[in-house]
Write an enzyme that holds these catalytic residues in place. Structure first.
Site, PDB file in Angstrom:
ATOM      1  N   GLY A 216      32.462  32.211  39.331  1.00 50.79           N
ATOM      2  CA  GLY A 216      33.797  32.688  39.730  1.00 50.79           C
ATOM      3  C   GLY A 216      34.033  34.090  39.210  1.00 50.79           C
ATOM      4  O   GLY A 216      33.087  34.767  38.812  1.00 50.79           O
ATOM      5  N   ASN A 217      35.271  34.525  39.228  1.00 46.43           N
ATOM      6  CA  ASN A 217      35.592  35.837  38.657  1.00 46.43           C
ATOM      7  C   ASN A 217      36.976  35.780  38.013  1.00 46.43           C
ATOM      8  O   ASN A 217      37.646  34.750  38.069  1.00 46.43           O
ATOM      9  CB  ASN A 217      35.495  36.934  39.725  1.00 46.43           C
ATOM     10  CG  ASN A 217      36.457  36.702  40.864  1.00 46.43           C
ATOM     11  OD1 ASN A 217      37.662  36.653  40.652  1.00 46.43           O
ATOM     12  ND2 ASN A 217      35.929  36.527  42.076  1.00 46.43           N
ATOM     13  N   ARG A 218      37.382  36.864  37.407  1.00 47.77           N
ATOM     14  CA  ARG A 218      38.581  36.849  36.566  1.00 47.77           C
ATOM     15  C   ARG A 218      39.872  37.158  37.320  1.00 47.77           C
ATOM     16  O   ARG A 218      40.912  37.319  36.705  1.00 47.77           O
ATOM     17  CB  ARG A 218      38.396  37.833  35.407  1.00 47.77           C
ATOM     18  CG  ARG A 218      37.366  37.331  34.409  1.00 47.77           C
ATOM     19  CD  ARG A 218      37.012  38.401  33.400  1.00 47.77           C
ATOM     20  NE  ARG A 218      38.197  38.909  32.726  1.00 47.77           N
ATOM     21  CZ  ARG A 218      38.256  40.061  32.067  1.00 47.77           C
ATOM     22  NH1 ARG A 218      37.181  40.832  32.005  1.00 47.77           N
ATOM     23  NH2 ARG A 218      39.360  40.443  31.480  1.00 47.77           N
ATOM     24  N   SER A 219      39.813  37.194  38.633  1.00 46.34           N
ATOM     25  CA  SER A 219      41.047  37.490  39.383  1.00 46.34           C
ATOM     26  C   SER A 219      42.092  36.389  39.160  1.00 46.34           C
ATOM     27  O   SER A 219      41.799  35.208  39.298  1.00 46.34           O
ATOM     28  CB  SER A 219      40.721  37.590  40.873  1.00 46.34           C
ATOM     29  OG  SER A 219      41.917  37.628  41.603  1.00 46.34           O
ATOM     30  N   ALA A 283      39.682  38.524  45.525  1.00 42.96           N
ATOM     31  CA  ALA A 283      38.391  38.936  44.965  1.00 42.96           C
ATOM     32  C   ALA A 283      37.367  37.918  45.453  1.00 42.96           C
ATOM     33  O   ALA A 283      37.142  36.885  44.818  1.00 42.96           O
ATOM     34  CB  ALA A 283      38.479  38.960  43.453  1.00 42.96           C
TER      35      ALA A 283
END
Ligand code: CTP
Length: 412
Positions: A216-219, A283
């Site tokens: 995943g990502n930090r958005s 994102a």
């Protein structure tokens, strides 16, 4: 909306009359008065005799810093109703009881609140609150129909717990933050987005490694949620396609929850043909595990798994042919070096009307913060570098630009 309590559009410097009538939901009107005031509005509270059984003027005065009114004829001020009506940018009645709706539907002016309503040209938002049988009664329903015909906005009621012993049903007043959202839409008036359909994507995507783990990502989704909230407030019909997020769904916005880049692509492809604007704030993962494991990868199996990645589809590029004529398309770019040069390339390569570039290395910009510092890039116009701003204000700058392109009929 999530985040900032600072004075903000469209409340800052505006006058709101908050009418409070005699129902148990009157206790929530105190929070509405507080939140409108914190958002920058001057709030004049008008209580009916019935409201006085539940709440007192002093509670409102302490939070708004202004007198709360009850009497139609206060000493020395016989035209109070005319003054309140004329100065108001918006009138909100919360709660609006069955009795109040009946009086308003019949044009009565037998107390300060109904007289103010008759005398105003400002937009009016009525927030019904009553027992479910009273709400369902044909008399109440025909009063509501008449009030809509007059041009009043009816916000709610919701289905939920009613007064003690009455269980759940349609009749419960909307929550204060929802009512503040409706007041915002009324205050915003006729904008270039009124009646337009705006699709906003927000948040990160999750790509499975196995049934319990993901890439995943930090958005956080905050920027997209703020844009969705602001677009609805400006009168648009808004669909928010969002990855996993704990943020509250903005009032009025239709949510489509997705998890993966592939689901994001499918949802955008489905919504895009009916959109006047697509704002791609999500994102979206650029890569995903090529062979997600069907079962949880176990430590006992020995060694450290190697996760091979493959590219996902680029949603903006892959849906280009699904854009209807005139659709205004906005992309975002998060860069860590040469932000503007890289942005110009993306603007062109992805066929965008606007690209919102932020440099993740700048303090106060990027993920998991309430602020952002962005540069707006568009074809044929100079770059617009905005100062560090709350994301809610960045959202308004972006939508101002979307409106300009829509009005000029120059969509991608
Ligand atoms: N985007 C998209 N589909 C993807 C990845 C990104 O539609 N699979 C969109 C984003 O929502 C954003 C814009 O493309 O509006 C820019 O995303 P970004 O990741 O910065 O650009 P990329 O083209 O992926 O370039 P890079 O990651 O190499 O900088």
């Amino acid at each position: 909306m999530p985040g900032s309590r600072a004075p903000r559009r469209p409340f800052a410097g505006r006058r709101v009359v908050l009418g409070v009538t005699g129902g148990i939901a009157a206790y929530k009107a105190i929070a509405i008065a507080r939140d409108l005031t914190l958002a920058g509005a001057s709030v004049d509270v008008v209580l009916t005799e019935g409201a006085m059984e539940f709440v007192r003027p002093l509670s409102f005065e302490a939070l708004t810093g202004r007198p709360a009114h009850v009497s139609m004829y206060p000493a020395g001020d016989p035209l109070l109703h005319i003054r309140l009506a004329r100065d108001a940018d918006c009138i909100v009645v919360a709660p609006a009881t069955a009795n109040f709706l009946a009086r308003a539907a019949n044009g009565m002016a037998d107390d300060l609140l109904t007289a103010t309503l008759l005398a105003t040209e400002a937009p009016v938002v009525l927030c019904p609150a009553m027992n479910d049988r009273m709400f369902a009664h044909p008399a109440t329903q025909s009063n509501l129909a008449r009030l809509r015909e007059i041009g009043y906005r009816i916000a709610g009621p919701a289905v939920g717990p009613l007064a003690w012993g009455e269980g759940e049903g349609p009749g419960r007043m909307l929550e204060p933050e929802e009512i503040v959202g409706h007041a915002g839409r009324a205050l915003e008036g006729a904008t270039g987005l009124a009646g337009r359909r705006v699709v906003v994507t927000a948040g990160g995507t999750r790509e499975a490694i196995d049934p319990v783990r993901y890439v995943g990502n930090r958005s956080s989704g905050r920027m997209g949620y703020e844009i969705a909230a602001a677009a609805w407030r400006r009168g648009a019909e808004v669909v928010l396609i969002a990855g996993p997020s704990h943020l509250p769904v903005p009032v009025g916005v239709q949510l489509r929850r997705i998890e993966t880049a592939a689901q994001m692509l499918e949802a955008v492809r489905d919504e895009l043909p009916r959109a006047d604007s697509l704002v791609m704030a999500a994102a979206v993962a650029d890569f995903r595990p090529a062979d997600p494991a069907a079962d949880k990868i176990k430590k006992e199996a020995g060694g450290v798994p190697e996760i091979r990645l493959e590219a996902t589809d680029d949603v903006l590029r892959a849906t280009r042919d699904a854009r209807p004529a005139g659709c205004v398309v906005v992309g975002f770019a998060l860069e860590t070096a040469d932000a503007v040069e890289n942005g110009r390339r993306k603007l062109d390569g992805k066929g965008l009307d606007l690209l919102v570039v932020n440099d993740a290395t700048e303090p106060g910009a990027g993920f998991e913060v309430d602020t952002n510092r962005v540069v707006l890039l568009a074809p044929g116009v100079p770059d617009e570098a905005l100062p560090l701003l709350p994301k809610s204000e960045v959202a308004d700058h972006i939508l101002d630009r979307v409106e300009q392109v829509l009005m000029a009929g120059r969509g991608a």
